[in-house]
Structures are given as C-alpha cells and as structure tokens.
Design an enzyme around this catalytic site. Structure first.
Site, short mmCIF file in Angstrom:
data_model
loop_
_atom_site.label_atom_id
_atom_site.label_comp_id
_atom_site.label_asym_id
_atom_site.label_seq_id
_atom_site.Cartn_x
_atom_site.Cartn_y
_atom_site.Cartn_z
CB ILE A 178 -33.38 11.49 18.41
CG1 ILE A 178 -32.04 11.38 17.68
CG2 ILE A 178 -34.45 10.74 17.66
CD1 ILE A 178 -31.63 9.95 17.47
CE LYS A 233 -31.73 6.30 13.40
NZ LYS A 233 -30.50 6.33 12.60
CB CYS A 289 2.28 -1.69 58.42
SG CYS A 289 0.87 -0.67 57.97
CE1 TYR A 304 -27.00 9.93 12.33
CE2 TYR A 304 -25.14 9.19 13.65
CZ TYR A 304 -26.00 10.20 13.24
OH TYR A 304 -25.86 11.46 13.73
CD GLU A 355 -29.63 3.10 13.11
OE1 GLU A 355 -28.85 4.02 13.42
OE2 GLU A 355 -30.36 3.16 12.12
CB CYS A 374 3.62 1.69 54.60
SG CYS A 374 4.01 1.06 56.23
CE LYS A 428 -29.04 10.35 25.81
NZ LYS A 428 -28.21 11.36 26.36
CE1 TYR A 476 -4.13 1.93 0.62
CE2 TYR A 476 -2.60 3.34 1.82
CZ TYR A 476 -3.84 3.14 1.21
OH TYR A 476 -4.76 4.15 1.19
CB CYS A 521 2.21 1.20 61.13
SG CYS A 521 3.33 1.44 59.74
NE ARG A 538 -28.06 18.57 16.08
CZ ARG A 538 -28.50 19.23 17.14
NH1 ARG A 538 -27.65 19.72 18.01
NH2 ARG A 538 -29.78 19.41 17.32
CD GLU A 578 -22.45 10.39 16.94
OE1 GLU A 578 -23.29 10.84 16.13
OE2 GLU A 578 -22.44 10.69 18.15
CB CYS A 612 2.46 4.19 57.16
SG CYS A 612 1.04 3.08 57.19
CG ASP A 644 -21.11 9.16 24.24
OD1 ASP A 644 -21.59 10.24 23.84
OD2 ASP A 644 -20.80 8.94 25.42
#
Ligand code: IVH
Length: 690
Positions: free
Chosen positions: A90, A305, A447, A235, A124, A441, A329, A43, A426, A147, A183, A423, A128
C-alpha cells in the site's frame, strides 16, 4: 474399511469426526475468541484420544486434523508459491501528522467527485509483522504463502499450520475456494518471554517482534517454528470462488468482509472503525497513536481503506498499489545511528552503567543522544563497539535503548568495550558480585557520584519533594559546600545557598522554605527517600503500611520482611543490610533530630482492598478503561485475573456487549460488577498517604 468397532462399541470414524469437531470448536474459542469454555486438561484428553485413534486407524488420517499442526520433518528448500491475485503493497502517507489523513481524503474526493457527502472508510491498525496468503479449499487450509515479490512467494504451510490462531478448518457456510490475506505477528509479551528464554539458553536474542516472527515463518523445520509464539490477524479477502469457479462476493463493503472473516473463524482485530471523511480518519489516527504503547502488539501506523467494494473496483490500482487504500505511519520507534563513545555512569546505589553516546537521532518522537546499554554482559551480547552503527529503540516513555549493532558496517579497527576496574568518579575499586550482572563502585557515600545521586533521589518529587533542589545545585553542594549525607541538607541556611552560582536571595529563601517544608512528610515517602536498593515507591508503601512505623521496619528480621507483599529474599536482604549499617542508623537519627516527621500509620500487615486475594474475570467493553488497564489495576489491588468464569471466580467485571461469560456468571451466581463499582472499591483501599 472403517466399519470395525472399537472396544466401547463406537465406530472410530464417527468418534474421530466428533473429536475433530470438538477440538476445532474449542481451539477457536481459545485462540480466536480468547474465551475458553473447557479446561486445558479436557482439551488435552480429547487431543490424545484423537491421536491414539488416528494411530490405530491410519486410513482416518487427514491434513485438516487438529493433530496435524506440527508436521514431521524439516524441508530442504521452500517451494515457490504463485499468487493468483498479486499481493500488493500500500502507498505510504509520509506526513506523520494527523493532517496526513486529509491529503488522502482529498485525493479520494477528487477521484470520486460524483459521490455526494463524505466518503466512508474502514480505518484499521497497521500490524508490524509479515503478510501471509492463506488458501482454503472446501474450508480446509491447503496452502500458506509469504508475499515474496508480490507475484511469487514461498510456500510456508508447514510453519503456518503450527499457529493456533490460524484456523485449519473454517466454520459455517464457506465458499469452495478462498484466498485470505492477513498478518503474522508476535505479541509483545510473547516476544519478551521468547527473548528471556533465548538469554537463559545463552542464544542470540531477537531485535524486535517483527524480526522474530519473520524468522519463525521462514524456518525450514516446523518443529522450531512451533516453539515460536506467533499470532495472526486476517485483514482482507483476495478472492472467493464457488464450486463452479465463479467469483463470489455477496457483500458490498470491506467492513462486511471483515465480519464475514470473523464468522468463518479467523481472528480479526476488533480495533477497526468505520469512519467518515478526513475528520473521521484524523480522529482514528489520534486515538490509535495515543493508545499505541498500551497495545499488546507492535503497530507501525494505521491503514485507511475505502469501505465500498464498488468504489474500490472503480478506483483500481496504479503500479501495483491500490488507489483506494493508504498506510499512515506513526513516527518510527526504531532508527539507525552511530555510537560516538561508551561512557560509564555511576548511579545512586553505586551501579556502573555503560551508556552509549550517540549521533543525535530522532526516534519515538524525541531526539536521543544517549541510550543505556544496561551492563557489561549486554554490551557483549549486543556486541556494541564505539563507531558502530546501531539500532536505537524508544517506545512510549521507556528510556531509549540500543537493541543491536549492525556489524556489517563496523570499522576495521574498532575495539571491544571493557568495563573499568575502578569507579570512573572516585577511583575506588569496582567489583562484580558473584552471579550478578552489575558492577558496583565500592566507595559508598565516599563516592561523589553516589552521594549526588542519593541526594537527588532524596529530594525528588515522589520522595521528600524538595522543589528547586535539582542536579546542578546538588553538584555544587557536594563539590563546594561539604554536603556529605542526607541530613546535611537540613543544616543549609539561606546565606550558604545565596552564595551559590546563579542563585539570588529570593530563590535561596524559597529553597530554604522548601527544605523546611519537606520535614513534614509521610512514612512511605520517607522510606522511599532513603534510597534502599530494590525499594521503589510501591515497596516503600507496602513496608510503611505493614509496619506502621519506622522502628518496626528497622528492627524487622528477614523472615518478618518476607511477610510483606511482593518482598522476596533479595529485597528483604537489601533492607536488612541497609538498616544494619551504622552510618544509615545515624543518618536516620540525624534526620529525625532535624525535625523530619510523619504521622504513624495503623499497621495493616497487608493493604487490603475488596479485591485482595480474589479471582476476577473481565468481559465486554468497559466505558473508559481498556481490558489491559482494568487487569493491571486489579492485579495491583491484589486480585488474580482469570480468563474464564468458573465456580472459583469471585467477581465478573462486565462491560457492554458481555456475552457468554456473563451468562455463565449468572448461572453460577458469581457476583457481577461494573467499572463504576470497581472504581469505588479501589478507593476503599487503605488511604494513600504517599
Ligand atoms: S491491506 C491491498 N491492512 O502492510 C491492500 N495491510 O504494504 C493490502 N499490513 O506488508 C494490504 N496491517 O501485510 C492491510 N490492516 C492492514 C495491514 C496491512 C499491516 C501490512 C501488509 C503489507 C503492508 C502493506
């Protein structure tokens, strides 16, 4: 103009065209289908050849060329980009129980009362990330916009071009003009690697994948955006037009739209389902919530949907939200709360851990009152102070974590956290090893906290499994009954135990029996129970199988320890250090003298499975395991999991609908196995005595 022939007598116009087609095709295979068919080197060679030709023949340059993903310079400001079809949001169904889905279905059924039978939906994932609009003219990407307020967004084409999963040029028969919605997001592994890199460069880390993705998309300099690993899912299709400007929509359902988008070369998440009625929706919701933590990317819910585009049109929109779709959600995995105090806890190995005591907050399905801050550097990096508002995250079974503070809400007189020099339990000196993040410690088993933690670990289910010996009892045993080391447990009798708080004769007797029974153990459990730093359950098992018996392990040199699977210099040194301590040698001797015993194992050096050292490729849909699960199991069994089939592949693990990889495997005579076969082979592992 471009008739001049190059050194090899080839017309550069033809070769440039050929190279671009090759690169588009293989980028699609690599980024979208996740099924590369040529090596990276091949590639790169094509890519460099094309770059050279475009340099030598500037008249052949084109914005649709694969070489033009990273444009030249930074912008001063983003240009405004208006949306011909508004980018809607939505409506959110707030009832985050599966039943929330029936409220949506009921509403749809009321509105479409003339439709007989259950309504068909496409369910779907709700990714996030951030929404993007992609405009293609004659199949070539010409604009990408955020958006914004739904009507006007920002032109971020320069950044979106850098994302390998966003096609620069579409495949097949494409309408003259397209506005595709989807998204932009960041995978969890990419996010972790990015934050790791930021830490190494002593730069600010990102709070979550969504913020990291949003920040990258809104970079003015495309070279920075190109370094952020972004992904994309399409989507929906907002609008398609033919050459005459007529709207085109020869298909009738949303599911067909998704298929069409995939055929044009867009990545479409394959986890969508066509379902019927509220039962179908609820089933999908439950399935996805159970799989949420195992997905390679964050989702914050699912989207339903109406499948029929005709019915969608009939229902239309209300206040800029479609009436035919809803976002359902999941419980939030991140919440904001306040830090009441920062406590310091002492662990089994003496590690001092700062822990934030929080105003109780419901996050990731549980009420969280404490969250780890890991170590001093983390507190400083996240700049968490007592009284601060902080973002707390709890995803899956992972322990709750403070991801960031919100300094804007900080109290004026707040004080920075300082790690104590002694500590807190102790009073021994606490020290930080050079180059290490942890403070420890120095008290060792002197301890109380370390002793308690060591005993708790020793008694735990995966170690010696002493049922009934929990935190409360151990605290009392250490405080009041002089239990100082692990072997002291085997000196306890029912009278001592019965004298303890909230302990009847019967439970005292049960505990004595449990302690007695724990003497009959296995070597992996015993090694794990000793609580050697860096030796978890898996390493304990590997050590046990490698050496067969304890004496071999106790005498092993660092070099010999390094031969054990997954044991590196730090672990080897920690093991050696542990067995060099006389107190530890004596404790082991006393444990054995009290009757702790295990069957000797056959030393195998490496727990072998038919997969050890083999290269395996996975393809198709497996009946019960996801690909991630199968991959994790193969790796645990010592295999390397590769992306494409070659002569070096040892096995192809194939499920339903396996395509080109299966053909390739058959062509190269690579053995093909299925999930059932894999199960059998995994069971032929060295029997687990742990
Ligand atoms: S459809 C007209 N589908 O959720 C319907 N949106 O308010 C337009 N989102 O920020 C949206 N996953 O970017 C749709 N599978 C999905 C989605 C999705 C995530 C986001 C979208 C927007 C918000 C919707």
């Amino acid at each position: 103009m471009s008739q001049s022939l190059d050194l090899f007598g080839e017309d550069p116009t033809v070769r440039v065209q050929q190279l671009r087609e090759l690169l588009h095709e293989h980028a699609h295979r690599y980024y979208v289908l996740d099924d590369p068919q040529v090596t990276d080197a091949q590639y790169d060679a094509w890519f460099q050849e094309l770059e050279a030709l475009e340099k030598a023949h500037p008249e052949l340059r084109s914005s649709a060329s694969p070489t033009q993903r990273v444009g030249g310079h930074a912008l001063d400001v983003f240009a405004a980009a208006s949306h011909e079809v508004p980018m809607l949001s939505i409506r959110t169904e707030t009832d985050s129980r599966p039943e929330g889905a029936s409220a949506f279905n009921d509403r749809i059924c009321r509105e479409l009362s003339d439709v007989t039978g259950p309504i068909e939906y496409v369910a779907e994932l709700k990714f996030d990330g951030l929404a993007i609009s992609l405009i293609y003219e004659n199949g070539v990407l010409v604009r990408a916009a955020t958006r914004g307020d739904g009507m006007v967004g920002e032109d971020v084409t320069h950044n979106i071009r850098t994302i390998g999963q966003v096609p620069l040029k579409l495949r097949g028969d494409v309408p003259a003009w397209l506005d595709v919605r989807g998204e932009i997001y960041m995978r969890r592994d990419d996010f972790a690697a990015l934050n790791q890199r930021q830490r190494e460069l002593a730069q600010k880390t990102f709070v979550n994948p969504r913020n990291a993705a949003a920040g990258a998309v809104r970079q003015l300099d495309p070279r920075i955006a190109a370094q952020r690993p972004l992904s994309f899912f399409a989507y929906s299709l907002a609008l398609a037009r033919d050459h005459k400007g007529q709207t085109q929509q020869p298909w009738t359902t949303h599911a067909q739209t998704l298929q069409q988008l995939a055929d044009w070369g867009f990545p479409v998440c394959d986890r969508y389902r066509v379902v019927k009625g509220s039962e179908g929706l609820m089933g999908f919701y439950q399935l996805v919530s159970s799989e949420r933590d195992t997905l390679p990317f964050d989702i914050d819910g699912v989207v339903y949907k109406v499948n029929s585009l005709d019915l969608q049109r009939r229902m239309g929109f209300v206040s800029r939200e479609p009436r035919w779709a809803v976002a359902h959600k999941f419980p939030a995995q991140e919440m904001v709360t306040r830090v009441l105090a920062i406590d310091v806890q002492v662990g089994r190995t003496g590690k001092l851990t700062p822990v934030a005591r929080l105003q109780p907050v419901f996050v990731g399905g549980v009420t969280v009152t404490y969250a780890t801050l890991h170590n001093e550097d983390e507190v400083r990096r996240k700049d968490v102070r007592v009284g601060d508002s902080v973002i707390v995250r709890r995803a899956g079974d992972v322990i709750p974590e403070v991801v960031a503070s919100i300094p804007e809400n900080r109290l004026e007189n707040s004080v920075e956290f300082v790690m104590p020099h002694h500590c807190p339990v102790c009073g021994s000196e606490a020290f930080r090893e050079p180059g290490m993040a942890d403070v420890r410690c120095s008290g060792g088993l002197a301890c109380k906290a370390q002793r308690q933690e060591a005993l708790l670990h020793f008694a735990s289910r995966k170690a010696m499994n002493i049922e009934g010996l929990g935190e409360r009892l151990i605290e009392q045993l250490v405080e009041l009954h002089g239990v100082e080391s692990l072997p002291d447990l085997y000196q306890l009798n029912s009278d001592t135990l019965a004298s303890m708080e909230r302990m009847g004769d019967k439970s005292a007797q049960n505990l004595v029996t449990a302690i007695h029974q724990s003497k009959n153990t296995t070597l992996p459990r015993f090694i794990y129970a000793l609580g050697i730093r860096h030796v978890g359950e898996t390493t304990a098992k590997d050590l046990a199988h490698h050496f067969g018996d304890l004496s071999g392990l106790m005498q092993a040199t660092q070099e010999q320890l390094l031969q054990v699977r997954d044991v590196g210099p730090v672990v080897a040194q920690s093991i050696r250090h542990f067995f060099d301590q006389e107190v530890n040698q004596q404790a082991i001797q006393r444990l054995v003298d009290s009757g702790v015993h295990w069957p000797v194992l056959e030393a195998t050096a490496l727990p072998q499975t038919p997969f050890t050292g083999k290269t395996v490729v996975i393809t198709g849909t497996l009946p019960t395991w996801s690909r991630e699960e199968a991959k994790a199991m193969l790796e645990a069994a010592g295999a390397k999991v590769a992306g494409s089939v070659s002569k070096k592949t040892d096995f192809l693990l194939a499920g339903a609908d396996a395509g080109s990889k299966l053909e390739k495997a058959l062509e190269l005579a690579v053995p093909v196995i299925d999930e059932g076969q894999m199960r059998q082979w995994l069971q032929s592992d060295v029997p687990d005595q742990g």
